[in-house]
Write an enzyme that holds these catalytic residues in place. Structure first.
Site, PDB file in Angstrom:
ATOM      1  N   GLN A  68      49.228 -16.861 -22.095  1.00 39.11           N
ATOM      2  CA  GLN A  68      50.673 -16.758 -21.893  1.00 39.11           C
ATOM      3  C   GLN A  68      51.088 -15.289 -21.811  1.00 39.11           C
ATOM      4  O   GLN A  68      52.256 -14.990 -21.600  1.00 39.11           O
ATOM      5  CB  GLN A  68      51.411 -17.431 -23.068  1.00 39.11           C
ATOM      6  N   ASN A  69      50.123 -14.398 -21.997  1.00 41.45           N
ATOM      7  CA  ASN A  69      50.437 -12.971 -22.047  1.00 41.45           C
ATOM      8  C   ASN A  69      50.396 -12.359 -20.645  1.00 41.45           C
ATOM      9  O   ASN A  69      49.670 -12.818 -19.776  1.00 41.45           O
ATOM     10  CB  ASN A  69      49.459 -12.263 -22.978  1.00 41.45           C
TER      11      ASN A  69
ATOM     12  N   HIS B 236      51.922 -16.949 -17.252  1.00 40.20           N
ATOM     13  CA  HIS B 236      53.214 -16.253 -17.118  1.00 40.20           C
ATOM     14  C   HIS B 236      53.107 -15.023 -16.230  1.00 40.20           C
ATOM     15  O   HIS B 236      53.988 -14.157 -16.245  1.00 40.20           O
ATOM     16  CB  HIS B 236      53.766 -15.870 -18.496  1.00 40.20           C
TER      17      HIS B 236
ATOM     18  N   PRO C 228      47.423 -16.141 -38.053  1.00 39.78           N
ATOM     19  CA  PRO C 228      47.689 -15.811 -39.456  1.00 39.78           C
ATOM     20  C   PRO C 228      48.808 -16.658 -40.047  1.00 39.78           C
ATOM     21  O   PRO C 228      48.951 -16.743 -41.262  1.00 39.78           O
ATOM     22  CB  PRO C 228      48.115 -14.334 -39.424  1.00 39.78           C
TER      23      PRO C 228
ATOM     24  N   CYS D 281      55.446 -12.460  -4.143  1.00 41.57           N
ATOM     25  CA  CYS D 281      56.561 -12.828  -3.268  1.00 41.57           C
ATOM     26  C   CYS D 281      57.250 -14.076  -3.810  1.00 41.57           C
ATOM     27  O   CYS D 281      56.588 -15.062  -4.153  1.00 41.57           O
ATOM     28  CB  CYS D 281      56.032 -13.088  -1.854  1.00 41.57           C
TER      29      CYS D 281
ATOM     30  N   SER E 144      52.595 -19.317 -30.971  1.00 41.76           N
ATOM     31  CA  SER E 144      53.508 -20.030 -31.852  1.00 41.76           C
ATOM     32  C   SER E 144      53.734 -21.453 -31.356  1.00 41.76           C
ATOM     33  O   SER E 144      54.363 -22.257 -32.019  1.00 41.76           O
ATOM     34  CB  SER E 144      54.847 -19.294 -31.919  1.00 41.76           C
TER      35      SER E 144
HETATM   36 ZN   LIG Z   1      56.064 -14.224   1.141  1.00 40.07          ZN
END
Ligand SMILES: [Zn+2]
Length: 278
Positions: free
Chosen positions: A117-118, A135, A231, A143, A206
Site C-alpha cells: 500500500q506504500n 496505491h 507492534p 496518464c 492497520s
Molecule cells: Zn493516455
C-alpha cells in the site's frame, strides 16, 4: 488471542511453519513498513495529519478541475506543508532490514508476491521482483485517461508534464490521490494474488484503508492463513492465525533467517543470532 502471549521468537517459529505448509505466500505491507525508513504516517500520534491537520479528501477532484495549477504548485513547492514534509522524506528514504528480508524470502522461493500500500518504491529499490504497488509509486507518472505509466527515477519534475503521448489526457503522479478510483490493473492483479494465496503476511498495515484492507478478509474467507506482523493491535488481529508483535524489520529479518540457515541450524536456534538481509 493466545498467540499474543507468546514471546516473539515463538511466534516467528509458528509463522515459519505456516509458510512452510503453504504453496502460495503473499505479503501485504502498509505504512508501518515505511515508518522504519523514516517516512511519516498520516494518522497516529506523530502522523502528518495529527501535526498539520487533515487535508480535504477531494484531492483528485481538485486535480481534475485544474491540473496545470496543481502541477504549478508542485514544481514551485507551494503544496501544503505536510506534503512537502512527505515528499522530502520520500526522496531521502532507503530500504531497511525488513525490505531486504522480503527480497531474501522471495529469492529463497518461499514468498511469491508482495502487495504494498506504500508509494515509496523502497521494495523495488531493495530488489523485490514480484510486486504490486496498489496505491501507485511516487517515482512514476500515470496518464489519467489510458493509464500509461512512465518512470521518473530520481528525477523531480521542474515543470508540469506534457499531456499523454497516447491519448492526450492529463498526466499525474502514479500515486493514488484521495477520491481517485484505484487503477483497475493493479487492483485486478492484487485480487488474483489474494485468490491464489494460501498464507498472507499482513505487515505494518492497520487494515483500515479500503479497498486494500478488504483483500485481507477475502483471503481469510477463502481459507488462507493470516500472519500479522505489527507492534500494535489492529482490526485484523482477531482473524489472524499468528500475531508477531514487533517491527517489520525485526520480524522479517528473523523470519528470513529461518529460511536461509542450514537445515542443521533450524528450526529451533535462537533467533537473536540469526543473520539476515543484505
Ligand atoms: Zn493516455
Amino acid at each position: 488471542m493466545q498467540a499474543e502471549q507468546l514471546p516473539v521468537h515463538n511466534t516467528i517459529s509458528q509463522a515459519a511453519a505456516l509458510i512452510r505448509a503453504s504453496d502460495h505466500v503473499v505479503a501485504m505491507t502498509g505504512a508501518g513498513m515505511s515508518v522504519e525508513s523514516g517516512i511519516p504516517t498520516f494518522r497516529g500520534k506523530d502522523g502528518l495529519w495529527t501535526r498539520y491537520g487533515q487535508p480535504p479528501m477531494d484531492g483528485f477532484k481538485r486535480f481534475r478541475e485544474d491540473p496545470v495549477g496543481w502541477w504549478q504548485k508542485q514544481v514551485n513547492r507551494q503544496m501544503d506543508a505536510h506534503m512537502i514534509e512527505l515528499r522530502d522524506a520520500l526522496l531521502a528514504a532507503q530500504p531497511h532490514a525488513g525490505h531486504h528480508a522480503l527480497v531474501t524470502l522471495e529469492r529463497a522461493g518461499v514468498l511469491h508476491h508482495v502487495i504494498t500500500q506504500n508509494i515509496d518504491g523502497l521494495d523495488l529499490k531493495a530488489g523485490l521482483e514480484n510486486l504490486i504497488e496498489i496505491h501507485g509509486n511516487r517515482s512514476r507518472l500515470r496518464c489519467v485517461g489510458c493509464g500509461r505509466r512512465t518512470s521518473l527515477g530520481d528525477f523531480v519534475p521542474q515543470e508540469p508534464p506534457e499531456p499523454c503521448d497516447g491519448c492526450g489526457d492529463v498526466v499525474k503522479f502514479d500515486t493514488v490521490m484521495f477520491g481517485e478510483p484505484m487503477p483497475s490493473d493493479t487492483m485486478t492483479a492484487a485480487r488474483e494474488q489474494i485468490d491464489r494465496a494460501t498464507c498472507v503476511l499482513a505487515i505494518g498495515t492497520s487494515a483500515s484503508v479500503r479497498p486494500a484492507s478488504g483483500l485481507l478478509w477475502i483471503a481469510k474467507s477463502q481459507g488462507a492463513t493470516i500472519v500479522e506482523i505489527n507492534p500494535f493491535e489492529t482490526k485484523l488481529t482477531s482473524i489472524c492465525d499468528v500475531v508477531i508483535r514487533t517491527t517489520a524489520g525485526e520480524a522479517l529479518g528473523h523470519l528470513a533467517g529461518m529460511f536461509t540457515q542450514s537445515a542443521a541450524e533450524r528450526p529451533d536456534g535462537p533467533v537473536s543470532e540469526v543473520r539476515y538481509g543484505a
